[in-house]
Write a protein that holds these residues in place. Structure first.
Motif, mmCIF file in Angstrom:
data_model
loop_
_atom_site.group_PDB
_atom_site.id
_atom_site.type_symbol
_atom_site.label_atom_id
_atom_site.label_comp_id
_atom_site.label_asym_id
_atom_site.label_seq_id
_atom_site.Cartn_x
_atom_site.Cartn_y
_atom_site.Cartn_z
ATOM 1 N N ILE A 109 0.842 -1.199 0.000
ATOM 2 C CA ILE A 109 0.000 0.000 0.000
ATOM 3 C C ILE A 109 0.875 1.247 0.000
ATOM 4 N N HIS A 110 1.894 1.233 0.839
ATOM 5 C CA HIS A 110 2.801 2.378 0.938
ATOM 6 C C HIS A 110 3.491 2.642 -0.401
ATOM 7 N N GLU A 111 3.947 1.599 -1.067
ATOM 8 C CA GLU A 111 4.640 1.762 -2.339
ATOM 9 C C GLU A 111 3.730 2.380 -3.396
ATOM 10 N N GLN A 112 2.461 1.970 -3.399
ATOM 11 C CA GLN A 112 1.526 2.542 -4.359
ATOM 12 C C GLN A 112 1.287 4.026 -4.093
ATOM 13 N N CYS A 113 1.160 4.380 -2.815
ATOM 14 C CA CYS A 113 0.953 5.792 -2.467
ATOM 15 C C CYS A 113 2.182 6.621 -2.830
ATOM 16 N N GLY A 124 0.218 -0.209 -9.917
ATOM 17 C CA GLY A 124 -0.047 -1.585 -9.556
ATOM 18 C C GLY A 124 -1.173 -2.181 -10.368
ATOM 19 N N THR A 125 -1.417 -3.453 -10.133
ATOM 20 C CA THR A 125 -2.524 -4.157 -10.779
ATOM 21 C C THR A 125 -3.247 -4.982 -9.732
ATOM 22 N N GLY A 126 -4.469 -5.357 -10.032
ATOM 23 C CA GLY A 126 -5.212 -6.221 -9.135
ATOM 24 C C GLY A 126 -5.872 -5.483 -7.985
ATOM 25 N N GLU A 127 -6.123 -6.229 -6.908
ATOM 26 C CA GLU A 127 -6.936 -5.695 -5.818
ATOM 27 C C GLU A 127 -6.265 -4.560 -5.065
ATOM 28 N N ILE A 128 -4.946 -4.441 -5.124
ATOM 29 C CA ILE A 128 -4.263 -3.372 -4.407
ATOM 30 C C ILE A 128 -4.793 -2.006 -4.832
ATOM 31 N N LEU A 129 -5.201 -1.880 -6.105
ATOM 32 C CA LEU A 129 -5.710 -0.607 -6.604
ATOM 33 C C LEU A 129 -7.013 -0.222 -5.923
ATOM 34 N N ASP A 130 -7.819 -1.197 -5.534
ATOM 35 C CA ASP A 130 -9.054 -0.898 -4.812
ATOM 36 C C ASP A 130 -8.748 -0.310 -3.439
#
Length: 263
Positions: A109-113, A124-130
């Motif tokens: 989560i931190h990396e995406q933010c 990212g791809t998949g559920e992490i985007l939700d």
């Protein structure tokens, strides 16, 4: 015999220019090992902000660890003819696994933010985007400009750290500088997350590094991102930054006393 052993790698260190020195090369093996206070004296290192604040008791974290240990014990029955020490080791490993999986998901989560703060988009791809969509919505609405992302800062007192985001934000219609830290947290169906004073202390230590002498402290903002179900973020602007900085100075003094090292 201790069942749970201390994780030495949790202590982070920095050179005076903000470069990380979390590991050094062991003379005997030639392999990396966690940096120690002894190494800090040799290389004139400073401790991380989280290292310093670690000297302070954290009841909330202690309860979470105790809950993990209890759940691990209940879900790990003793095998027939198993030595007690081996059984205890399996329970400890299960408890560590629970915490490790939570940490790994929080890191994703931190990396995406972080990526969003840098480039304005999630990669990212998949559920992490939700799970991070709520942060994206909040960022677009409130952040005017990302000034520094994942920046190392160094304090004159003798400490360093790596902040998540230093930005210009829209605060009640007025542009303000802010030190922002995003935290993933399990909500467990609750309407409100738990904001801990240690977060304010950490942000105050970072904020003091970024302001010029005589300037007011930038806004200190904690952003909770739900990690067990997608949802909107929760944000707190801390109201007592100068008092939080005093608390950090007290932690630093106690840390220096306990470690016998004045960085």
């Amino acid at each position: 015999m201790a069942i749970i052993t201390r994780n030495a790698s949790s202590s982070h260190w920095y050179y005076r220019d903000g470069t990380a020195c979390h590991e050094v090369i062991a003379k005997t093996s030639g392999l990396p090992r966690p940096t120690t206070v002894k190494d800090a004296r040799v290389f004139n290192l400073v401790p991380s902000v989280t290292n310093v604040i670690g000297i302070k008791a954290k009841p909330g974290l202690d309860i979470w660890k105790q809950d993990n240990a209890i759940m691990a014990a209940l879900s790990t029955p003793r095998n027939p003819s198993e030595e007690e020490k081996d059984w205890h080791s399996r329970i400890a490993e299960e408890s560590n696994r629970i915490g490790r999986e939570a940490a790994e998901w929080g890191t994703l989560i931190h990396e995406q933010c972080e990526q969003f703060c840098r480039d304005g988009a999630f990669l990212g791809t998949g559920e992490i985007l939700d799970y991070v969509a709520g942060y994206g919505d909040w960022h677009r609405e409130n952040v005017i400009e990302s000034i520094h992302v994942e920046k190392s800062v160094v304090g004159e007192l003798g400490y360093a750290g790596r902040l998540d985001l230093y930005a210009m934000v829209n605060y009640g219609g007025v542009p303000r500088r802010a030190v922002i830290d995003y935290k993933s947290q399990k909500m467990n169906g609750k309407a409100k997350g738990n904001f801990y004073k240690e977060w304010e202390i950490q942000l105050a230590a970072y904020g003091d590094c970024l302001r010029e002498e005589g300037e007011e402290m930038p806004l200190l903002m904690s952003v909770i991102i739900p990690s067990d179900a997608p949802g909107p973020v929760q944000v707190k602007v801390w109201e007592n930054p100068e008092n939080a900085l005093k608390a950090f100075h007290a932690c630093h003094a106690l840390w220096c006393y306990e470690k016998g090292y004045q960085p």
